[in-house]
Design an enzyme around this catalytic site. Structure first.
Site, PDB file in Angstrom:
ATOM      1  N   GLY A  18      21.665 -38.277  19.071  1.00 17.30           N
ATOM      2  CA  GLY A  18      21.828 -36.937  18.512  1.00 17.30           C
ATOM      3  C   GLY A  18      22.782 -36.041  19.266  1.00 17.30           C
ATOM      4  CG  ASP A  65       8.269 -37.501  31.175  1.00 16.81           C
ATOM      5  OD1 ASP A  65       8.541 -36.445  30.568  1.00 16.81           O
ATOM      6  OD2 ASP A  65       7.113 -37.946  31.269  1.00 16.81           O
ATOM      7  CE1 TYR A 157      11.920 -27.243  18.274  1.00 14.51           C
ATOM      8  CE2 TYR A 157      12.584 -25.699  16.555  1.00 14.51           C
ATOM      9  CZ  TYR A 157      12.902 -26.684  17.476  1.00 14.51           C
ATOM     10  OH  TYR A 157      14.204 -27.109  17.576  1.00 14.51           O
ATOM     11  CE  LYS A 161      14.125 -26.287  21.031  1.00 10.58           C
ATOM     12  NZ  LYS A 161      14.990 -26.947  22.034  1.00 10.58           N
ATOM     13  CB  ILE A 192      22.396 -30.493  13.881  1.00  9.59           C
ATOM     14  CG1 ILE A 192      22.586 -29.009  14.255  1.00  9.59           C
ATOM     15  CG2 ILE A 192      23.611 -31.314  14.308  1.00  9.59           C
ATOM     16  CD1 ILE A 192      23.822 -28.351  13.673  1.00  9.59           C
TER      17      ILE A 192
END
Length: 255
Positions: A18, A65, A157, A161, A192
């Site tokens: 990605g 990680d 989320y 963010k 995206i």
């Protein structure tokens, strides 16, 4: 290659696919050496191999990680050893989440905060110790348009963010206050074309078309749309840009 980041050294998290893979490739094409960090080591090694085939000895894969404090310290030591320093950190690793507050579990809430927000804290905290010795530097944190605009079913989320967004500004002010020539900015993409999004397309009818209709430009973005924004922030072209956010949203936030 125009050498926009020639001679610089970078570490990109979530680099196995990605946005991370696209960013890693573009930074190398523009002259930087890159450490590609991902919990998916095999995927990171594949991206590094692709890069090194075209640009020998410019990329290295490391396992990371991003929720592990010790792994962050170890990965950065490996990166600095390979690169001979560190100028650029791209905190890109992240996961999604789509549950309304009443349906969200505390376990999943904590997982999203750990991967999407705590990782950015750990990256900035430990990378700065190395970057101070190799100034000028640039930290680019990948947030989301969901860090600026809320959704009814994206509480965890949205929170993570949004935290990345404001934390990036705090880091920028910290560096300025200490007199470091190290900048910190955030990037806020919308839909995206990545493996995660393509997985969603496969589960719904006309998924891409439905998402594209939400974007004023009428299409979803491509990984390089984000990678070029990262390239700008990583380069000396943006030496007077810190504590800022770049929205890559096809006009969504303008509505």
């Amino acid at each position: 290659m125009s050498g926009r980041v020639s001679g610089k050294v970078a570490m990109v998290t979530g680099g196995a696919s990605g946005l991370g893979a696209a960013t890693s490739k573009l930074l190398v094409e523009e002259g930087a050496r890159v450490v590609i960090a991902d919990i998916n080591l095999a995927g990171a090694e594949q991206v590094a191999a692709e890069i090194n085939k075209a640009h020998p000895d410019m990329a290295l894969a490391v396992e990371l990680d991003v929720t592990s404090e010790q792994q962050w310290q170890d990965a950065l030591e490996t990166a600095v050893g390979f690169l001979g320093g560190l100028n650029i950190l791209v905190n890109n690793a992240g996961i999604g989440g789509s549950a309304p507050v009443e349906d969200e579990t505390f376990e999943n809430w904590k997982k999203i905060q750990a991967v999407d927000l705590d990782s950015v804290f750990l990256g900035c905290k430990y990378a700065l110790g190395h970057m101070k010795a190799h100034q000028p530097g640039s930290i680019v944190n990948i947030s989301s348009i969901a860090g600026l605009i809320a959704g009814h079913n994206m509480g965890a989320y949205n929170a993570a963010k949004a935290g990345v967004w404001l934390f990036s500004k705090s880091v920028a002010l910290h560096c300025a206050k200490r007199g470091y020539d190290i900048r910190s900015n955030s990037v806020h993409p919308t839909f995206i074309r990545t493996p995660i999004l393509e997985g969603l397309f496969a589960k719904t009818t006309n998924g891409e078309e439905k998402l594209a209709k939400q974007v004023p430009l009428g299409r979803i973005g491509e990984p390089n749309d984000v990678a070029y924004a990262v390239l700008y922030l990583a380069s000396d072209e943006s030496r007077f840009v810190t504590g800022a956010e770049i929205k890559i949203d096809g006009g969504i936030s303008a509505m």
